[in-house]
Scaffold this active site. Structure first.
Site, PDB file in Angstrom:
ATOM      1  N   ARG A 122      13.212  -5.083   4.641  1.00 35.47           N
ATOM      2  CA  ARG A 122      14.206  -6.128   4.377  1.00 35.47           C
ATOM      3  C   ARG A 122      13.557  -7.511   4.355  1.00 35.47           C
ATOM      4  NH1 ARG A 122      19.829  -6.080   7.546  1.00 35.47           N
ATOM      5  NH2 ARG A 122      18.519  -6.361   9.395  1.00 35.47           N
ATOM      6  N   ARG A 155      12.645 -11.130   9.170  1.00 38.13           N
ATOM      7  CA  ARG A 155      13.174 -11.537  10.462  1.00 38.13           C
ATOM      8  C   ARG A 155      12.405 -10.846  11.577  1.00 38.13           C
ATOM      9  NH1 ARG A 155      19.611 -10.685  10.010  1.00 38.13           N
ATOM     10  NH2 ARG A 155      18.899  -8.848  11.110  1.00 38.13           N
ATOM     11  N   ARG A 166      15.248  -1.665  18.991  1.00 42.92           N
ATOM     12  CA  ARG A 166      16.677  -1.707  18.684  1.00 42.92           C
ATOM     13  C   ARG A 166      17.269  -0.300  18.605  1.00 42.92           C
ATOM     14  NH1 ARG A 166      16.737  -5.069  13.345  1.00 42.92           N
ATOM     15  NH2 ARG A 166      19.009  -4.896  13.468  1.00 42.92           N
TER      16      ARG A 166
END
Length: 209
Positions: A122, A155, A166
């Site tokens: 991403r 990010r 995560r």
């Protein structure tokens, strides 16, 4: 139609929520966006949220519940909503049940290796926030946003170490919600592996307009 979207980071919850919000005319309420707005504005709460996210942990229940409760009290949520990113824990789910009754929890079913592939690819525009993916949704020019010409970046929470953390947090704290809502007869499973168009068609079969 009062819905909760469940699934690991990178499962495509936000993409489908945007489509459902437009077609079904209910607001997409993303706690991630609420948090990021507070971080951008550098409010005391935003600075606290930034510290928690950077450490790979989840924002405390008290902070999250207060933000969500305030959002659900707005007029546009009267006829329904999509909660994306909340609840994340059983405690949050029980707190939500004290605030409002939901109709269904939609579980986005996807394997961890697919999540890592999606998120590590991403890229986000620094200026307008538009999302791309180097494998699935490439910009026309590498590193440059098609929409505004801004610089694309990865990010911190989309780097592989952060993604792994995560997923560990999700499996430990959030995945139990799947059984929680299944036991209440509120869970609907949806395969999160196909294209967003296919997933949306499957969603419409489960929730006819």
């Amino acid at each position: 139609m009062k819905l909760i979207f469940l699934g690991p980071p990178g499962a495509g919850k936000g993409t489908l929520a945007a489509l459902v919000s437009e077609v079904y005319r209910i607001p997409h309420i993303s706690t991630g966006e609420i948090f990021r707005a507070a971080i951008r504005e550098k409010t005391p709460l935003g600075l606290k949220v930034q510290s928690i996210i950077d450490s790979g942990q989840l924002v405390s229940d008290d902070i999250t519940i207060a933000l969500v409760k305030e959002r659900l009290e707005k007029d546009d949520a009267n006829e329904g909503f999509i909660l994306d990113g909340f609840p994340r824990t059983i405690a949050q789910a029980e707190a939500l049940a004290e605030i409002i009754n939901i109709d269904s929890a939609v579980n986005f079913d996807i394997a961890d290796d697919e999540v890592v592939s999606r998120l590590s690819g991403r890229r986000v525009c620094k200026d307008c926030g538009k999302n791309y993916n180097i494998a699935y949704i490439k910009p026309k020019k590498e590193g440059v946003c098609d929409k505004c010409g801004g610089e694309l970046f990865t990010r911190e929470d989309d780097k592989i170490d952060a993604i792994t953390k995560r997923l560990e947090v999700y499996r430990a704290q959030t995945a139990p919600l799947i059984e929680y809502y299944r036991n209440k007869g509120l869970l609907k499973d949806i395969d999160a592996r196909p294209s967003s168009d296919t997933i949306f068609e499957n969603f419409k079969n489960i929730f006819p307009l």
